[in-house]
Design a protein around this motif. Structure first.
Motif, PDB file in Angstrom:
ATOM      1  N   LEU A 141       0.737  -1.299  -0.073  1.00  0.00           N
ATOM      2  CA  LEU A 141      -0.023  -0.071  -0.009  1.00  0.00           C
ATOM      3  C   LEU A 141       0.820   1.166   0.109  1.00  0.00           C
ATOM      4  O   LEU A 141       0.386   2.228  -0.646  1.00  0.00           O
ATOM      5  N   SER A 142       2.048   1.308   0.533  1.00  0.00           N
ATOM      6  CA  SER A 142       2.760   2.462   0.751  1.00  0.00           C
ATOM      7  C   SER A 142       3.665   2.555  -0.786  1.00  0.00           C
ATOM      8  O   SER A 142       4.028   3.844  -0.951  1.00  0.00           O
ATOM      9  N   GLU A 143       3.779   1.795  -1.698  1.00  0.00           N
ATOM     10  CA  GLU A 143       4.424   1.694  -2.813  1.00  0.00           C
ATOM     11  C   GLU A 143       3.557   0.997  -3.868  1.00  0.00           C
ATOM     12  O   GLU A 143       3.934   0.544  -4.708  1.00  0.00           O
ATOM     13  N   CYS A 146       4.848  -0.826  -7.567  1.00  0.00           N
ATOM     14  CA  CYS A 146       4.724  -2.243  -7.451  1.00  0.00           C
ATOM     15  C   CYS A 146       3.781  -2.672  -8.600  1.00  0.00           C
ATOM     16  O   CYS A 146       4.004  -3.769  -9.337  1.00  0.00           O
ATOM     17  N   TYR A 147       2.793  -1.961  -8.900  1.00  0.00           N
ATOM     18  CA  TYR A 147       1.746  -2.391 -10.045  1.00  0.00           C
ATOM     19  C   TYR A 147       2.559  -2.370 -11.448  1.00  0.00           C
ATOM     20  O   TYR A 147       2.199  -3.382 -12.240  1.00  0.00           O
ATOM     21  N   TRP A 154       4.901  -8.649 -10.450  1.00  0.00           N
ATOM     22  CA  TRP A 154       3.997  -9.669 -11.017  1.00  0.00           C
ATOM     23  C   TRP A 154       4.572 -11.121 -10.868  1.00  0.00           C
ATOM     24  O   TRP A 154       3.705 -12.186 -10.704  1.00  0.00           O
ATOM     25  N   VAL A 155       5.682 -11.107 -11.444  1.00  0.00           N
ATOM     26  CA  VAL A 155       6.589 -12.497 -11.140  1.00  0.00           C
ATOM     27  C   VAL A 155       6.289 -13.161  -9.669  1.00  0.00           C
ATOM     28  O   VAL A 155       5.926 -14.294  -9.417  1.00  0.00           O
TER      29      VAL A 155
END
Length: 77
Positions: free
Chosen positions: A17-19, A23-24, A30-31
């Motif tokens: 949630l902080s980044e 990350c998305y 995703w891997v």
């Protein structure tokens, strides 16, 4: 096992949630998430079935396949 998964999610969700935007759009993220899903699914379905059955000489192949999946899957996560 379940305690470890709970702790991992409890610490991972705030970190995500902080980044979240970073990350998305990150391919390695995703891997890792796909690998984590597959390892958890494998651990709580196939591995449980293999380890609960009696290991005899005719069951050594499923045990070896289970070991290869665990080492390979956890190596990705």
């Amino acid at each position: 096992m379940i305690g470890s998964v709970t702790l991992m999610f409890a610490s991972g969700i705030p970190l995500f949630l902080s980044e979240s935007m970073k990350c998305y759009y990150s391919f390695p993220f995703w891997v890792k998430m796909t690998s984590l899903f597959r390892v958890l699914l494998f651990t709580f379905t196939v591995r449980r079935r293999v380890t609960r059955t009696g290991v005899t000489s005719d069951r050594s192949l499923p045990g070896r396949i289970d070991g290869v999946h665990i080492v390979g899957g956890c190596g990705l996560v």
